[in-house]
Write a protein that holds these residues in place. Structure first.
Motif, PDB file in Angstrom:
ATOM      1  N   ASN A  12       0.873  -1.168   0.022  1.00  0.00           N
ATOM      2  CA  ASN A  12      -0.054   0.082  -0.048  1.00  0.00           C
ATOM      3  C   ASN A  12       0.770   1.271  -0.116  1.00  0.00           C
ATOM      4  O   ASN A  12       1.853   1.247   0.647  1.00  0.00           O
ATOM      5  N   GLN A  74      -3.424   0.065  -2.973  1.00  0.00           N
ATOM      6  CA  GLN A  74      -3.017  -1.147  -2.942  1.00  0.00           C
ATOM      7  C   GLN A  74      -2.258  -1.436  -4.651  1.00  0.00           C
ATOM      8  O   GLN A  74      -3.357  -1.063  -5.296  1.00  0.00           O
ATOM      9  N   GLY A 110      -7.975   0.034  -0.850  1.00  0.00           N
ATOM     10  CA  GLY A 110      -7.513   1.530  -0.399  1.00  0.00           C
ATOM     11  C   GLY A 110      -7.305   2.590  -1.539  1.00  0.00           C
ATOM     12  O   GLY A 110      -7.822   2.640  -2.568  1.00  0.00           O
TER      13      GLY A 110
END
Length: 146
Positions: A12, A74, A110
Motif C-alpha cells: 500500500n 494497493q 485503499g
C-alpha cells in the motif's frame, strides 16, 4: 550463467505519488510503498513488521498513473533494484537503494480512485483493463526518455 535483478512487491502507498520532471523534460514519479508481514510468535502472539520501499517510475507511465497512485492504494510492482550514490551538502557520500519500476498494476484496495486491475508496462502500454480509468493510448519506444 547470467544474473537476475527482479523485484515483485504488493503493498500500500504511504502517500500520494510525487511527479517531477528532469531538466531534460523526462517525467519521474516517486512512491513510498509499505509491505507488511504478519505472523504468530512462539507464545501465539500476533506480530507485525512493515518494510518501506522507495519506487521510482519513469516516463509516460509516471504521468499516466500519477493521479491514481494515491495514499492507501494497493499496487503490484515489478521492477529491479538500483542503488544510487550522491554527495550531501557536507560532502559526505550517500547511497540509496530503490526499485526502478518496469510495471505497476493498480489493485482494488485503499486509496482514492477505483483500481480495477489497471496495469501498465514500462513502455506505457496498458496490459489489462477494467475499473473507472479512461483507456490509455500506447506510445512508442522513441518516446521513452531512457
Amino acid at each position: 550463467m547470467g544474473s537476475v535483478n527482479k523485484v515483485i512487491l504488493v503493498g500500500n502507498l504511504g502517500k500520494n505519488a510525487e511527479l517531477r520532471y528532469t531538466p531534460g523534460g523526462a517525467a519521474v514519479a516517486t512512491l513510498n510503498l509499505a509491505t507488511t508481514e504478519i505472523w504468530n510468535d512462539r507464545n501465539n502472539q500476533r506480530q507485525e513488521k512493515t518494510e518501506w520501499h522507495r519506487i521510482v517510475l519513469w516516463g509516460k507511465q509516471a504521468e499516466s498513473l500519477q493521479e491514481y497512485l494515491t495514499k492507501g492504494k494497493q499496487i503490484y510492482v515489478e521492477g529491479r533494484l538500483q542503488t544510487r550514490q550522491w554527495d550531501d551538502k557536507d560532502g559526505q557520500k550517500r547511497y540509496t537503494t530503490e526499485i526502478k519500476a518496469d510495471r505497476i498494476t493498480l489493485l482494488g484496495g485503499g486509496g482514492g480512485a477505483a483500481g480495477g486491475g489497471r496495469s501498465m508496462d514500462r513502455g506505457g502500454s496498458q496490459m489489462s483493463g477494467g475499473g473507472d480509468e479512461p483507456p490509455m493510448e500506447p506510445f512508442t519506444d522513441d518516446e521513452i526518455p531512457f
